[in-house]
Scaffold this active site. Structure first.
Site, PDB file in Angstrom:
ATOM      1  N   HIS A  66       0.726  -1.143   0.174  1.00  0.00           N
ATOM      2  CA  HIS A  66      -0.143   0.000   0.063  1.00  0.00           C
ATOM      3  C   HIS A  66       0.895   1.339  -0.067  1.00  0.00           C
ATOM      4  O   HIS A  66       0.460   2.350  -0.448  1.00  0.00           O
ATOM      5  CB  HIS A  66      -0.966   0.122   1.324  1.00  0.00           C
ATOM      6  CG  HIS A  66      -2.170  -0.897   0.927  1.00  0.00           C
ATOM      7  ND1 HIS A  66      -3.180  -1.030   1.967  1.00  0.00           N
ATOM      8  CD2 HIS A  66      -2.259  -1.968   0.086  1.00  0.00           C
ATOM      9  CE1 HIS A  66      -4.072  -1.988   1.593  1.00  0.00           C
ATOM     10  NE2 HIS A  66      -3.572  -2.400   0.515  1.00  0.00           N
ATOM     11  N   ASP A  67       1.992   1.253   0.795  1.00  0.00           N
ATOM     12  CA  ASP A  67       2.872   2.420   0.725  1.00  0.00           C
ATOM     13  C   ASP A  67       3.352   2.533  -0.617  1.00  0.00           C
ATOM     14  O   ASP A  67       3.307   3.878  -1.095  1.00  0.00           O
ATOM     15  CB  ASP A  67       4.035   2.061   1.586  1.00  0.00           C
ATOM     16  CG  ASP A  67       4.979   3.121   1.945  1.00  0.00           C
ATOM     17  OD1 ASP A  67       4.470   4.331   1.577  1.00  0.00           O
ATOM     18  OD2 ASP A  67       6.040   2.895   2.239  1.00  0.00           O
ATOM     19  N   ASP A  74       7.699   5.395  -0.352  1.00  0.00           N
ATOM     20  CA  ASP A  74       8.405   6.481   0.512  1.00  0.00           C
ATOM     21  C   ASP A  74       8.135   6.277   2.125  1.00  0.00           C
ATOM     22  O   ASP A  74       8.582   7.537   2.597  1.00  0.00           O
ATOM     23  CB  ASP A  74       8.113   7.788   0.035  1.00  0.00           C
ATOM     24  CG  ASP A  74       6.384   7.855  -0.047  1.00  0.00           C
ATOM     25  OD1 ASP A  74       5.878   7.140   0.492  1.00  0.00           O
ATOM     26  OD2 ASP A  74       6.124   9.078  -0.549  1.00  0.00           O
ATOM     27  N   SER A  76       5.454   7.034   3.298  1.00  0.00           N
ATOM     28  CA  SER A  76       4.493   8.194   3.822  1.00  0.00           C
ATOM     29  C   SER A  76       3.101   7.687   4.471  1.00  0.00           C
ATOM     30  O   SER A  76       2.718   8.305   5.014  1.00  0.00           O
ATOM     31  CB  SER A  76       3.908   8.968   2.396  1.00  0.00           C
ATOM     32  OG  SER A  76       3.602   8.001   1.431  1.00  0.00           O
ATOM     33  N   HIS A 168      -1.006 -13.450  -1.480  1.00  0.00           N
ATOM     34  CA  HIS A 168      -2.302 -14.047  -0.828  1.00  0.00           C
ATOM     35  C   HIS A 168      -2.083 -15.492  -0.433  1.00  0.00           C
ATOM     36  O   HIS A 168      -3.271 -16.088  -0.377  1.00  0.00           O
ATOM     37  CB  HIS A 168      -3.371 -13.528  -1.832  1.00  0.00           C
ATOM     38  CG  HIS A 168      -3.640 -12.124  -1.737  1.00  0.00           C
ATOM     39  ND1 HIS A 168      -4.674 -11.683  -2.716  1.00  0.00           N
ATOM     40  CD2 HIS A 168      -3.253 -11.296  -1.185  1.00  0.00           C
ATOM     41  CE1 HIS A 168      -4.839 -10.365  -2.519  1.00  0.00           C
ATOM     42  NE2 HIS A 168      -3.948 -10.085  -1.566  1.00  0.00           N
ATOM     43  N   THR A 169      -0.729 -16.076  -0.612  1.00  0.00           N
ATOM     44  CA  THR A 169      -0.609 -17.188   0.026  1.00  0.00           C
ATOM     45  C   THR A 169      -0.765 -17.406   1.467  1.00  0.00           C
ATOM     46  O   THR A 169      -0.731 -18.580   1.915  1.00  0.00           O
ATOM     47  CB  THR A 169       0.758 -17.798  -0.360  1.00  0.00           C
ATOM     48  OG1 THR A 169       1.004 -19.208   0.068  1.00  0.00           O
ATOM     49  CG2 THR A 169       1.934 -16.957   0.148  1.00  0.00           C
ATOM     50  N   ASP A 220      -5.523 -18.277   1.602  1.00  0.00           N
ATOM     51  CA  ASP A 220      -5.111 -19.492   0.982  1.00  0.00           C
ATOM     52  C   ASP A 220      -5.811 -20.416   1.960  1.00  0.00           C
ATOM     53  O   ASP A 220      -5.083 -20.775   2.908  1.00  0.00           O
ATOM     54  CB  ASP A 220      -3.621 -19.649   1.104  1.00  0.00           C
ATOM     55  CG  ASP A 220      -3.042 -20.912   0.653  1.00  0.00           C
ATOM     56  OD1 ASP A 220      -4.117 -21.849   0.373  1.00  0.00           O
ATOM     57  OD2 ASP A 220      -1.912 -21.172   0.442  1.00  0.00           O
ATOM     58  N   THR A 223      -3.147 -23.923   2.944  1.00  0.00           N
ATOM     59  CA  THR A 223      -2.120 -23.688   3.901  1.00  0.00           C
ATOM     60  C   THR A 223      -2.082 -22.330   4.260  1.00  0.00           C
ATOM     61  O   THR A 223      -1.215 -21.455   3.557  1.00  0.00           O
ATOM     62  CB  THR A 223      -0.626 -24.187   3.079  1.00  0.00           C
ATOM     63  OG1 THR A 223      -0.654 -23.411   2.133  1.00  0.00           O
ATOM     64  CG2 THR A 223      -0.717 -25.641   2.975  1.00  0.00           C
ATOM     65  N   ASP A 228       3.776 -20.350   0.157  1.00  0.00           N
ATOM     66  CA  ASP A 228       4.165 -21.461  -0.770  1.00  0.00           C
ATOM     67  C   ASP A 228       3.465 -21.204  -1.940  1.00  0.00           C
ATOM     68  O   ASP A 228       2.845 -20.277  -2.056  1.00  0.00           O
ATOM     69  CB  ASP A 228       3.987 -22.726  -0.251  1.00  0.00           C
ATOM     70  CG  ASP A 228       2.123 -22.922   0.087  1.00  0.00           C
ATOM     71  OD1 ASP A 228       1.473 -22.039  -0.220  1.00  0.00           O
ATOM     72  OD2 ASP A 228       1.963 -23.754   1.075  1.00  0.00           O
TER      73      ASP A 228
END
Ligand code: HEM
Ligand code: NAG
Ligand code: NAG
Ligand code: NAG
Ligand code: NAG
Length: 301
Positions: A66-67, A74, A76, A168-169, A220, A223, A228
């Site tokens: 997101h930064d 930076d 912020s 998103h694992t 996930d 697992t 992974d």
């Protein structure tokens, strides 16, 4: 856990090496002389944090993402509201699930720990916050075309998109970020047809129609805390949690072949993930006097 942990630590280390830099151009060996054991310092901090919070690696990587998407990586995202400062933390999309301030402190801590360790690490540039700029962050309700556009806007391609989505694992997502897929998808009166029916039932148990928006589900489901390549196998099996996850495989385009490649080879995924994290870390970096070294990480000087 230990192998997945090493990967997270390595990623955050790469991030720090690439970010914590001002007078030279970006370099992964920047701290070889000023902070030779930054690796063990970072590893120690994250390992300790992980004792109390299994999701710390996931949370840190998401904050970094997101930064990076708002005016580059930076720092912020750290800033609080103040005169003339509209914090990015308070902006839509507010995807923090809990304790955002605590988490941001850890993010900063990772970047400052070397200095606490009495190393001479005074070069740290940070930028101004940009709340309206947070619309650059991909949303879980957007289609693949829009997501691809947001990535290409910051110089990232389809391979980066697929590899980085592989984060998103692990980690969790709130029902409100995917419940639109479960009952009445796009006003059809039916669920999203790209969800496996057994998985759909599981998700409906967790997220009833119109309720439990804040309840967490595993990104996930096979697992949940491991780093992974199962995320990609899930997509092949119609078991991606977010709309934007499943579309990488279920919408025809160049992402399908990349998903298949990573599902077939975890080492291919790891190699690409490392490279794409570096690519993301290189989005509009601040160098030289473009930023400032904050004396308090939550306020501009
Ligand atoms: C491709 C576009 C992406 C979309 C639409 C997206 C969306 C989301 C959403 C909706 C959540 C759940 C947030 C919540 O419920 O509060 C989430 C969690 C997460 N995202 Fe993404 N994401 C994307 C890409 C990425 C990237 C590039 C990374 C990092 C490289 C990343 C890392 C994570 C992690 C680790 C979590 C779990 C955090 C936790 O457990 O607290 N995501 N993402
Ligand atoms: C850094 O390395 C030095 C020398 O190897 C060691 O004495 C010190 O304890 C290390 N610091 C940390 C925080 O790991
Ligand atoms: C963002 O989320 C945090 C944590 O749930 C919450 O405290 C804060 O009020 C939210 N901000 C906005 C603007 O919704
Ligand atoms: C804020 O972000 C938007 C979108 O990325 C950009 O167009 C704008 O120039 C940024 N504003 C500042 C002050 O950096
Ligand atoms: C689904 O959504 C559409 C559009 O919002 C609405 O008109 C329709 O009544 C909904 N169907 C059901 C079964 O809720």
């Amino acid at each position: 856990m230990s192998s997945s942990f090493s990967i997270v630590a390595a990623i955050i280390l790469v991030t720090i090496c690439v970010l914590g830099n001002s007078k030279a151009q970006l370099s992964s060996t920047f701290y070889t002389t000023t902070c030779p054991n930054v690796t063990s310092v970072v590893r120690g901090v994250v390992e300790q944090a992980q004792q109390n919070d299994i999701r710390i690696g996931a949370k840190l990587i998401q904050v970094h993402f997101h930064d990076c998407f708002v005016n580059g990586c930076d720092g912020s995202i750290m800033l609080d509201n103040a005169d003339g400062i509209e914090s990015e933390k308070d902006a839509v999309p507010n995807q923090s699930t809990d304790g955002y301030d605590q988490l941001l402190l850890k993010y900063w801590f990772l970047r400052m720990e070397a200095q606490r360790g009495k190393f001479n690490w005074e070069e740290e540039t940070v930028g101004q916050p940009n709340q309206s700029g947070t619309t650059a962050i991909p949303s879980p309700f957007e289609n693949l075309e829009k997501i691809t556009k947001k990535f290409s806007d910051v110089g990232l391609d389809s391979t980066d998109l697929v590899a980085l989505s592989g984060a998103h694992t692990f980690g969790r997502a709130r029902c409100l970020t995917f419940v639109h897929r479960l009952y009445n998808f796009s006003g059809t009166g039916n669920p999203d047809p790209t969800i496996d029916t057994t998985y759909l039932e599981t998700l409906r148990q967790i997220c009833p129609n119109g309720g439990n928006g804040g309840t967490l589900a595993d990104l996930d489901q096979s697992t949940r805390d491991e780093f992974d390549s199962n995320y990609f196998t899930n997509l092949q099996n119609k078991r991606g949690l977010l709309q934007t996850d499943q579309e990488l495989f279920s919408t025809s385009g160049d992402t399908v072949a990349i998903v298949n490649r990573f599902a077939n080879s975890q080492s291919d995924f790891f190699d690409s993930f490392g490279q794409s994290m570096i690519n993301m870390g290189n989005i509009r970096p601040l160098t030289g006097s473009d930023g400032e070294i904050r004396s308090d990480c939550k306020r501009v000087n």
